[in-house]
Design a protein around this motif. Structure first.
Motif, PDB file in Angstrom:
ATOM      1  N   UNK A 143       0.851  -1.193   0.000  1.00 41.11           N
ATOM      2  CA  UNK A 143       0.000   0.000   0.000  1.00 41.11           C
ATOM      3  C   UNK A 143       0.882   1.236   0.000  1.00 41.11           C
ATOM      4  N   UNK A 144       0.338   2.338  -0.498  1.00 43.77           N
ATOM      5  CA  UNK A 144       1.053   3.613  -0.453  1.00 43.77           C
ATOM      6  C   UNK A 144       1.048   4.204   0.954  1.00 43.77           C
ATOM      7  N   UNK A 145       0.040   3.874   1.729  1.00 41.01           N
ATOM      8  CA  UNK A 145      -0.143   4.445   3.058  1.00 41.01           C
ATOM      9  C   UNK A 145      -0.355   3.298   4.046  1.00 41.01           C
ATOM     10  N   UNK A 146       0.639   3.034   4.888  1.00 40.32           N
ATOM     11  CA  UNK A 146       0.565   1.902   5.810  1.00 40.32           C
ATOM     12  C   UNK A 146      -0.558   2.064   6.826  1.00 40.32           C
ATOM     13  N   UNK A 179       9.115  -3.350   1.220  1.00 39.04           N
ATOM     14  CA  UNK A 179       8.110  -3.521   0.163  1.00 39.04           C
ATOM     15  C   UNK A 179       6.730  -3.883   0.687  1.00 39.04           C
ATOM     16  N   UNK A 180       6.631  -4.383   1.916  1.00 35.14           N
ATOM     17  CA  UNK A 180       5.336  -4.800   2.461  1.00 35.14           C
ATOM     18  C   UNK A 180       5.022  -3.994   3.714  1.00 35.14           C
ATOM     19  N   UNK A 217      -4.997  -1.297  -1.639  1.00 35.43           N
ATOM     20  CA  UNK A 217      -4.274  -2.209  -0.758  1.00 35.43           C
ATOM     21  C   UNK A 217      -4.146  -3.537  -1.495  1.00 35.43           C
ATOM     22  N   UNK A 218      -2.921  -3.909  -1.831  1.00 37.47           N
ATOM     23  CA  UNK A 218      -2.691  -5.156  -2.542  1.00 37.47           C
ATOM     24  C   UNK A 218      -2.286  -6.263  -1.582  1.00 37.47           C
ATOM     25  N   UNK A 219      -2.511  -7.498  -1.984  1.00 33.71           N
ATOM     26  CA  UNK A 219      -2.087  -8.615  -1.141  1.00 33.71           C
ATOM     27  C   UNK A 219      -1.729  -9.800  -2.028  1.00 33.71           C
ATOM     28  N   UNK A 220      -0.715 -10.525  -1.618  1.00 29.85           N
ATOM     29  CA  UNK A 220      -0.257 -11.710  -2.338  1.00 29.85           C
ATOM     30  C   UNK A 220      -0.040 -12.828  -1.323  1.00 29.85           C
ATOM     31  N   UNK A 221      -0.656 -13.965  -1.576  1.00 25.81           N
ATOM     32  CA  UNK A 221      -0.682 -15.061  -0.594  1.00 25.81           C
ATOM     33  C   UNK A 221       0.283 -16.176  -0.965  1.00 25.81           C
TER      34      UNK A 221
END
Length: 227
Positions: A143-146, A179-180, A217-221
């Motif tokens: 995300x750009x904003x945590x 990065x995360x 908000x992106x997510x990779x599992x």
């Protein structure tokens, strides 16, 4: 356009007090799949797993180390943001301020991980059951904003306990920018097939996926088995 609407369809997440420990999350790209999500057998990966298990045993002898667990990936979500780790090591330290000493230990230096994240626990539901018979999900959020990403995670986390019956969740927040914005560890409550069936349900897309994507908000599992 970024929206700022929260979902009111999910019940509140049944959070408990965050764990007081520190964490070192290590990711390895030993021999990840290139085009398919399923991780096939690999002699190269077996060698990396053996080395990681040996080093993890050495780390467990340190007073500052609570646990050091090695995971092998069984499936990796196809995604442009996926780290493609097919081996993961999660080291739990006595406190966040013990991370530096553990990271400087010779055994830890020998891992040669492709990715290292020092972290603390920022959200928790229950205690992660580390049974070797379990199946685990590591979700990598971008995300750009945590702060906004954490706010929206809070707004959808209740879906996992209420709809997917997940009661073991630990959200790891990095101590330094990377990065995360956070990595979520989840122990699946049943079979992988049963959990995937929840993710395919329209309610997941409506209550979780669409809300996260709408707010960038992106997510990779990565789905793993512990050794």
């Amino acid at each position: 356009m970024t929206t700022d609407q929260r979902t009111h369809t999910n019940p509140p997440a049944p959070y408990v007090e965050p764990a007081p420990y520190g964490y070192l999350y290590l990711g390895f790209r030993a021999d990840p799949p290139r085009r398919v999500p399923f991780v096939l057998r690999s002699s190269r990966r077996r060698e990396v797993l053996r080395r990681c298990q040996d080093l993890a045993r050495q780390l467990k002898a340190m007073d500052q180390v609570i646990s050091a667990r090695v995971y092998r990936a069984v499936a990796i979500q196809p995604s442009s943001t996926s780290p493609r780790f097919d081996v993961i090591v999660l080291i739990e330290t006595a406190a966040p301020d013990a991370i530096a000493a553990v990271e400087a230990a010779p055994a830890c230096q020998q891992f040669g991980a492709d990715f290292v994240m020092a972290a603390r626990n920022i959200r928790r539901m229950g205690d992660i059951d580390a049974s070797p018979s379990g199946t685990f999900l590591f979700n990598h959020f971008t995300a750009d904003d945590a702060d906004r990403a954490l706010r929206y995670f809070d707004s959808v986390a209740g879906w996992f306990s209420h709809d997917a019956k997940v009661d073991d969740i630990a959200l790891l927040g990095p101590l330094e920018a990377g990065p995360y914005v956070f990595v979520n560890q989840v122990r699946l409550p049943g079979t992988l097939a049963a959990f995937v069936s929840h993710l395919l349900h329209p309610n997941f897309r409506r209550s979780v996926s669409h809300k996260m994507h709408a707010n960038r908000v992106g997510f990779a599992s990565i789905i793993c088995k512990p050794l």
